[in-house]
Structure formats: structure tokens, C-alpha cells
Design a protein around this motif. Structure first.
Motif, PDB file in Angstrom:
ATOM      1  N   ASP A  72       1.039  -1.073   0.191  1.00  0.00           N
ATOM      2  CA  ASP A  72      -0.031  -0.040  -0.095  1.00  0.00           C
ATOM      3  C   ASP A  72       0.984   1.191   0.175  1.00  0.00           C
ATOM      4  N   ASN A  73       1.008   1.969  -1.139  1.00  0.00           N
ATOM      5  CA  ASN A  73       1.968   3.019  -1.199  1.00  0.00           C
ATOM      6  C   ASN A  73       1.478   4.204  -0.336  1.00  0.00           C
ATOM      7  N   GLN A  74       0.218   4.569  -0.247  1.00  0.00           N
ATOM      8  CA  GLN A  74      -0.161   5.430   0.435  1.00  0.00           C
ATOM      9  C   GLN A  74       0.243   5.297   1.936  1.00  0.00           C
ATOM     10  N   LYS A  75       0.252   3.975   2.656  1.00  0.00           N
ATOM     11  CA  LYS A  75       0.391   3.593   3.919  1.00  0.00           C
ATOM     12  C   LYS A  75       1.893   3.475   3.980  1.00  0.00           C
ATOM     13  N   ILE A  76       2.484   3.301   3.061  1.00  0.00           N
ATOM     14  CA  ILE A  76       3.952   2.778   3.102  1.00  0.00           C
ATOM     15  C   ILE A  76       4.030   1.532   4.017  1.00  0.00           C
ATOM     16  N   ALA A  77       3.226   0.460   3.133  1.00  0.00           N
ATOM     17  CA  ALA A  77       3.135  -0.906   4.062  1.00  0.00           C
ATOM     18  C   ALA A  77       3.327  -1.765   2.994  1.00  0.00           C
ATOM     19  N   VAL A  78       3.680  -3.081   3.455  1.00  0.00           N
ATOM     20  CA  VAL A  78       3.973  -4.135   2.534  1.00  0.00           C
ATOM     21  C   VAL A  78       3.420  -5.316   3.471  1.00  0.00           C
ATOM     22  N   TYR A  79       2.746  -6.270   2.801  1.00  0.00           N
ATOM     23  CA  TYR A  79       2.119  -7.501   3.345  1.00  0.00           C
ATOM     24  C   TYR A  79       2.754  -8.774   2.753  1.00  0.00           C
ATOM     25  N   LEU A  80       2.524  -9.794   3.344  1.00  0.00           N
ATOM     26  CA  LEU A  80       2.881 -11.167   3.073  1.00  0.00           C
ATOM     27  C   LEU A  80       1.942 -12.120   3.559  1.00  0.00           C
ATOM     28  N   GLU A  81       0.946 -12.560   2.443  1.00  0.00           N
ATOM     29  CA  GLU A  81      -0.025 -13.718   2.751  1.00  0.00           C
ATOM     30  C   GLU A  81       0.693 -14.864   2.458  1.00  0.00           C
TER      31      GLU A  81
END
Length: 114
Positions: A72-81
């Protein structure tokens, strides 16, 4: 000061799923990749998956088809499912904010065991 914080690790049975989250904060500008790495007991740290701002992704062969990285570029976040987890996925998972920042998170433990 730029910081990276992971969350979402834990204990899961073989075949189960987990979702890791990572959020970066601080003065972050420009173009950068974000990624997940892991270090299993007695092994070197290895790349699990990475993602660029344009959405291009890269996966280790061992996780292709089972893990999915997103950001999520807006939140500067990355996720790993992580799906179909196996005991060999047991490791400390680290989030990294790539160049030019080169900032690592503190890591989150993922244990796959029955």
C-alpha cells in the motif's frame, strides 16, 4: 528517523496460513522497493519476496504459488500472505525498506509445527 515495524507472526499448523504486515514511518520519499526476508535456524538470511512501487514482484522459488506479497503505497506498508505453510517455512521474517533507505525491521517469528 525512518523505522520499519513488522507484525503478524505466530504459531501455525502445517497447511495453515498467516499474514504478515509491515509499516514504515519517517521521512520517506521517492521510489523504493519493499521486501520480506527470512532467517531459518542455522541458515543465512534469504529473500522471500520483494515488490516495487509499480507492482512488479519477485519471489523465491520455494514460496512461489504459496506466498503473495502486496503493498500500500499510501500507507508505506507491505504485506505477505502465506498459505500452505510447511515446517521448512519456520523462520524469523524480516521486512526491509529498500534503497536508498536500507532499513530493516526487528523481525517476527513464524513457527510451523503440529
Amino acid at each position: 528517523q525512518v523505522q520499519v515495524v513488522e507484525s503478524g507472526g505466530g504459531l501455525v499448523q502445517p497447511g495453515g496460513s498467516l499474514r504478515l504486515s509491515c509499516a514504515a514511518s519517517g521521512r520517506i520519499f521517492g521510489i523504493y522497493a519493499m521486501g520480506w526476508y527470512r532467517r531459518a535456524p542455522g541458515k543465512e538470511r534469504e529473500l522471500v519476496a520483494s515488490i516495487y512501487q509499480n507492482g512488479m514482484t519477485n519471489y523465491a522459488d520455494s514460496v512461489k504459488g504459496r506466498f503473495t506479497i502486496s503493498r500500500d503505497n499510501q500507507k508505506i506498508a507491505v504485506y505477505l500472505e502465506m498459505n500452505s505453510l510447511q515446517p521448512e517455512d519456520t523462520a524469523v521474517y524480516y521486512c526491509k525498506l529498500g534503497r536508498p533507505y536500507e532499513i530493516w525491521g526487528q523481525g517476527t517469528q513464524v513457527t510451523v509445527s503440529s
